[in-house]
Design a protein around this motif. Structure first.
Motif, PDB file in Angstrom:
ATOM      1  N   ALA A   1      10.941 -20.069  12.646  1.00 58.36           N
ATOM      2  CA  ALA A   1      11.542 -18.746  12.452  1.00 58.36           C
ATOM      3  C   ALA A   1      12.898 -18.820  11.760  1.00 58.36           C
ATOM      4  O   ALA A   1      13.256 -17.934  10.968  1.00 58.36           O
ATOM      5  N   GLU A   2      13.646 -19.898  12.039  1.00 54.89           N
ATOM      6  CA  GLU A   2      14.994 -19.996  11.465  1.00 54.89           C
ATOM      7  C   GLU A   2      14.993 -20.213   9.957  1.00 54.89           C
ATOM      8  O   GLU A   2      16.035 -20.050   9.302  1.00 54.89           O
ATOM      9  N   LYS A   3      13.841 -20.561   9.387  1.00 54.03           N
ATOM     10  CA  LYS A   3      13.765 -20.756   7.937  1.00 54.03           C
ATOM     11  C   LYS A   3      13.676 -19.425   7.181  1.00 54.03           C
ATOM     12  O   LYS A   3      13.872 -19.380   5.973  1.00 54.03           O
ATOM     13  N   LEU A   4      13.361 -18.360   7.901  1.00 57.32           N
ATOM     14  CA  LEU A   4      13.174 -17.056   7.274  1.00 57.32           C
ATOM     15  C   LEU A   4      14.323 -16.143   7.679  1.00 57.32           C
ATOM     16  O   LEU A   4      14.456 -15.775   8.840  1.00 57.32           O
ATOM     17  N   GLY A   5      15.123 -15.760   6.746  1.00 55.87           N
ATOM     18  CA  GLY A   5      16.297 -14.949   7.042  1.00 55.87           C
ATOM     19  C   GLY A   5      16.122 -13.494   6.680  1.00 55.87           C
ATOM     20  O   GLY A   5      15.007 -12.995   6.492  1.00 55.87           O
ATOM     21  N   TRP A   6      17.271 -12.822   6.531  1.00 55.67           N
ATOM     22  CA  TRP A   6      17.271 -11.396   6.219  1.00 55.67           C
ATOM     23  C   TRP A   6      16.616 -11.106   4.879  1.00 55.67           C
ATOM     24  O   TRP A   6      15.926 -10.105   4.712  1.00 55.67           O
ATOM     25  N   GLY A   7      16.799 -11.983   3.915  1.00 56.90           N
ATOM     26  CA  GLY A   7      16.190 -11.760   2.601  1.00 56.90           C
ATOM     27  C   GLY A   7      14.672 -11.688   2.682  1.00 56.90           C
ATOM     28  O   GLY A   7      14.043 -10.843   2.040  1.00 56.90           O
ATOM     29  N   TRP A   8      14.091 -12.583   3.487  1.00 55.14           N
ATOM     30  CA  TRP A   8      12.637 -12.566   3.656  1.00 55.14           C
ATOM     31  C   TRP A   8      12.194 -11.282   4.355  1.00 55.14           C
ATOM     32  O   TRP A   8      11.214 -10.649   3.942  1.00 55.14           O
ATOM     33  N   ALA A   9      12.901 -10.909   5.419  1.00 56.73           N
ATOM     34  CA  ALA A   9      12.537  -9.705   6.162  1.00 56.73           C
ATOM     35  C   ALA A   9      12.603  -8.469   5.258  1.00 56.73           C
ATOM     36  O   ALA A   9      11.738  -7.589   5.320  1.00 56.73           O
ATOM     37  N   LYS A  10      13.627  -8.424   4.408  1.00 55.51           N
ATOM     38  CA  LYS A  10      13.770  -7.295   3.487  1.00 55.51           C
ATOM     39  C   LYS A  10      12.622  -7.265   2.486  1.00 55.51           C
ATOM     40  O   LYS A  10      12.054  -6.202   2.199  1.00 55.51           O
ATOM     41  N   PHE A  11      12.261  -8.458   1.952  1.00 53.03           N
ATOM     42  CA  PHE A  11      11.129  -8.533   1.027  1.00 53.03           C
ATOM     43  C   PHE A  11       9.843  -8.049   1.697  1.00 53.03           C
ATOM     44  O   PHE A  11       9.082  -7.261   1.130  1.00 53.03           O
ATOM     45  N   ALA A  12       9.585  -8.549   2.910  1.00 49.17           N
ATOM     46  CA  ALA A  12       8.343  -8.212   3.600  1.00 49.17           C
ATOM     47  C   ALA A  12       8.258  -6.715   3.874  1.00 49.17           C
ATOM     48  O   ALA A  12       7.225  -6.074   3.623  1.00 49.17           O
ATOM     49  N   PHE A  13       9.344  -6.133   4.384  1.00 53.89           N
ATOM     50  CA  PHE A  13       9.318  -4.720   4.725  1.00 53.89           C
ATOM     51  C   PHE A  13       9.240  -3.837   3.485  1.00 53.89           C
ATOM     52  O   PHE A  13       8.433  -2.902   3.413  1.00 53.89           O
ATOM     53  N   ASN A  14      10.066  -4.129   2.476  1.00 57.16           N
ATOM     54  CA  ASN A  14      10.053  -3.311   1.265  1.00 57.16           C
ATOM     55  C   ASN A  14       8.739  -3.440   0.507  1.00 57.16           C
ATOM     56  O   ASN A  14       8.260  -2.471  -0.085  1.00 57.16           O
ATOM     57  N   GLY A  15       8.162  -4.649   0.536  1.00 55.72           N
ATOM     58  CA  GLY A  15       6.867  -4.830  -0.106  1.00 55.72           C
ATOM     59  C   GLY A  15       5.789  -4.017   0.577  1.00 55.72           C
ATOM     60  O   GLY A  15       4.992  -3.333  -0.082  1.00 55.72           O
ATOM     61  N   TRP A  16       5.773  -4.085   1.935  1.00 53.52           N
ATOM     62  CA  TRP A  16       4.800  -3.287   2.682  1.00 53.52           C
ATOM     63  C   TRP A  16       5.015  -1.795   2.428  1.00 53.52           C
ATOM     64  O   TRP A  16       4.056  -1.047   2.212  1.00 53.52           O
ATOM     65  N   LYS A  17       6.272  -1.363   2.423  1.00 54.34           N
ATOM     66  CA  LYS A  17       6.570   0.057   2.238  1.00 54.34           C
ATOM     67  C   LYS A  17       6.140   0.543   0.858  1.00 54.34           C
ATOM     68  O   LYS A  17       5.545   1.620   0.721  1.00 54.34           O
ATOM     69  N   SER A  18       6.401  -0.257  -0.172  1.00 53.54           N
ATOM     70  CA  SER A  18       6.031   0.134  -1.538  1.00 53.54           C
ATOM     71  C   SER A  18       4.521   0.218  -1.699  1.00 53.54           C
ATOM     72  O   SER A  18       3.994   1.169  -2.286  1.00 53.54           O
ATOM     73  N   LEU A  19       3.809  -0.779  -1.165  1.00 55.83           N
ATOM     74  CA  LEU A  19       2.354  -0.765  -1.287  1.00 55.83           C
ATOM     75  C   LEU A  19       1.724   0.307  -0.409  1.00 55.83           C
ATOM     76  O   LEU A  19       0.665   0.851  -0.762  1.00 55.83           O
ATOM     77  N   SER A  20       2.369   0.652   0.703  1.00 55.61           N
ATOM     78  CA  SER A  20       1.878   1.763   1.519  1.00 55.61           C
ATOM     79  C   SER A  20       1.986   3.073   0.741  1.00 55.61           C
ATOM     80  O   SER A  20       1.120   3.952   0.864  1.00 55.61           O
ATOM     81  N   TRP A  21       3.048   3.206  -0.050  1.00 52.09           N
ATOM     82  CA  TRP A  21       3.194   4.395  -0.908  1.00 52.09           C
ATOM     83  C   TRP A  21       2.046   4.458  -1.923  1.00 52.09           C
ATOM     84  O   TRP A  21       1.464   5.525  -2.142  1.00 52.09           O
ATOM     85  N   VAL A  22       1.713   3.317  -2.508  1.00 45.34           N
ATOM     86  CA  VAL A  22       0.590   3.266  -3.454  1.00 45.34           C
ATOM     87  C   VAL A  22      -0.709   3.647  -2.751  1.00 45.34           C
ATOM     88  O   VAL A  22      -1.530   4.414  -3.280  1.00 45.34           O
ATOM     89  N   ASP A  23      -0.898   3.128  -1.550  1.00 41.63           N
ATOM     90  CA  ASP A  23      -2.090   3.479  -0.777  1.00 41.63           C
ATOM     91  C   ASP A  23      -2.186   4.973  -0.545  1.00 41.63           C
ATOM     92  O   ASP A  23      -3.245   5.585  -0.741  1.00 41.63           O
ATOM     93  N   ASP A  24      -1.066   5.568  -0.116  1.00 42.77           N
ATOM     94  CA  ASP A  24      -1.067   6.974   0.280  1.00 42.77           C
ATOM     95  C   ASP A  24      -1.160   7.913  -0.913  1.00 42.77           C
ATOM     96  O   ASP A  24      -1.866   8.928  -0.866  1.00 42.77           O
ATOM     97  N   LYS A  25      -0.467   7.567  -1.999  1.00 41.33           N
ATOM     98  CA  LYS A  25      -0.398   8.492  -3.137  1.00 41.33           C
ATOM     99  C   LYS A  25      -1.516   8.289  -4.158  1.00 41.33           C
ATOM    100  O   LYS A  25      -1.853   9.217  -4.898  1.00 41.33           O
ATOM    101  N   VAL A  26      -2.071   7.076  -4.197  1.00 38.41           N
ATOM    102  CA  VAL A  26      -3.049   6.783  -5.247  1.00 38.41           C
ATOM    103  C   VAL A  26      -4.391   6.342  -4.669  1.00 38.41           C
ATOM    104  O   VAL A  26      -5.425   6.986  -4.873  1.00 38.41           O
TER     105      VAL A  26
END
Length: 340
Positions: free
Chosen positions: A293-318
């Protein structure tokens, strides 16, 4: 006629080990031995207890669960997707198969319910859910309980919710009958996070591929510090073996609607979500479980969440307009108890 289900308030007892738990509730068993895992292969409810007790203390970290704006918005979004427009808050709500309390506690913070009760077959999960509720200052009690025999009287709750729980229950229709029994007339249930049959197929394969690739790659000397200890990997493998036993069902959305109607619900509606988001989410979650767990920091968490959020928008809108609903990973369902 009201069924007697021992509707006493919970009290902390020395036998329970649960803060706010029912005296006499079993204590958590966080470390399953190889012998216990083998026994659980032929006993699904034992498997449920062992697997979820094993996960309880680390579950929130594993699934990036929080009790702040991020997950409040997520939980409220799932609720509103199938039950939006309801007059809020509901008075008393029950979470079935509560896990760490993620769904109900965040819904309560989001204004959906005033007071709550949590139940789970896993003592470890009930313990963590009650601790989370206490830390948040929420009015919540809890019980170790089987979803097929809910230990509350008829007409007790205004709302019953659950997240990623129905696929663990041997008899889903019986459980939904129990949900309708403990709901007041006109009360609603909302279940989210259930795997579709098609979605589960591709998610499992993505997870296996990511696990194998990561654990093989981290055997290389220059990636050794990215490898978990063999003890941790072995324990994860035992958990994975139990996971294959505890995940009992996948659902076609139309079939899940039929199960809810057969249980006696009216106003039944199922919706699905996460197609592109799941194609990213499953490799991300598996990678997180395979490395320290210590190898994954805030940058990874931000990537994971923003990536999921962006693709969820694609799912919902398209994609929801062109992809059949059964191809999405998650299915949500709601229904209402008929008025007398």
């Amino acid at each position: 006629m009201t069924a007697s289900r021992d509707d006493r308030p919970h009290k902390t007892g020395p036998a329970s080990g649960l803060p706010g738990g029912q005296e006499g509730d079993p204590a958590p068993r966080p470390h399953a031995s190889a012998e216990e895992v083998e026994a659980a292969r032929s006993d699904t409810k034992l498997a449920q207890v062992l697997y979820h007790d094993w996960e309880a203390e680390t579950y929130d970290d594993k699934w990036s669960i929080s009790y702040d704006e991020r997950c409040i918005d997520y939980a409220r979004g799932r609720f509103d997707a199938v039950a939006g427009g309801e007059k809020l808050p509901y008075g008393r709500a029950l979470e079935l198969g509560c896990g760490t309390g993620f769904f109900l506690l965040n819904l309560m913070q989001g204004g959906v319910a005033a007071t709550g009760s949590v139940t789970d077959l896993s003592p470890g999960m009930v313990k963590v859910a009650l601790r989370n509720a206490e830390n948040l200052g929420l009015d919540v009690d809890g019980r170790v309980a089987d979803a097929e025999t809910i230990p509350y009287d008829d007409d007790t709750f205004d709302l019953v919710v659950g997240h990623a729980v129905l696929h663990h229950i041997p008899d889903v229709e019986q459980s939904l009958r129990e949900v309708l029994r403990v709901l007041k007339p006109g009360g609603r249930f909302v279940f989210a996070g259930e795997p579709t049959t098609v979605g589960n197929f591709y998610a499992r394969w993505l997870g296996r591929l990511t696990w194998e690739t990561t654990t093989r790659a981290t055997r290389l000397p220059f990636l050794a510090d990215w490898r978990k200890s063999q003890t941790e990997l072995d324990e994860s493998s035992r958990a994975a073996a139990l996971e294959a036993v505890v995940d009992l069902h996948t659902f076609d959305p139309a079939e899940l609607e039929n199960i809810a109607r057969a249980a006696g619900a009216v106003g039944v509606q199922a919706k699905t979500e996460e197609f592109a988001a799941a194609l990213l989410g499953w490799p991300v979650r598996t990678f997180e479980a395979a490395v320290p767990a210590e190898k994954l920091g805030w940058g990874w968490a931000k990537f994971a969440f923003n990536g999921w959020k962006s693709l969820s928008w694609v799912d919902d809108k398209v994609l929801k307009h062109v992809v059949p609903r059964g191809f999405f990973y998650n299915v949500m369902i709601t229904g209402v108890k008929p008025n007398n």
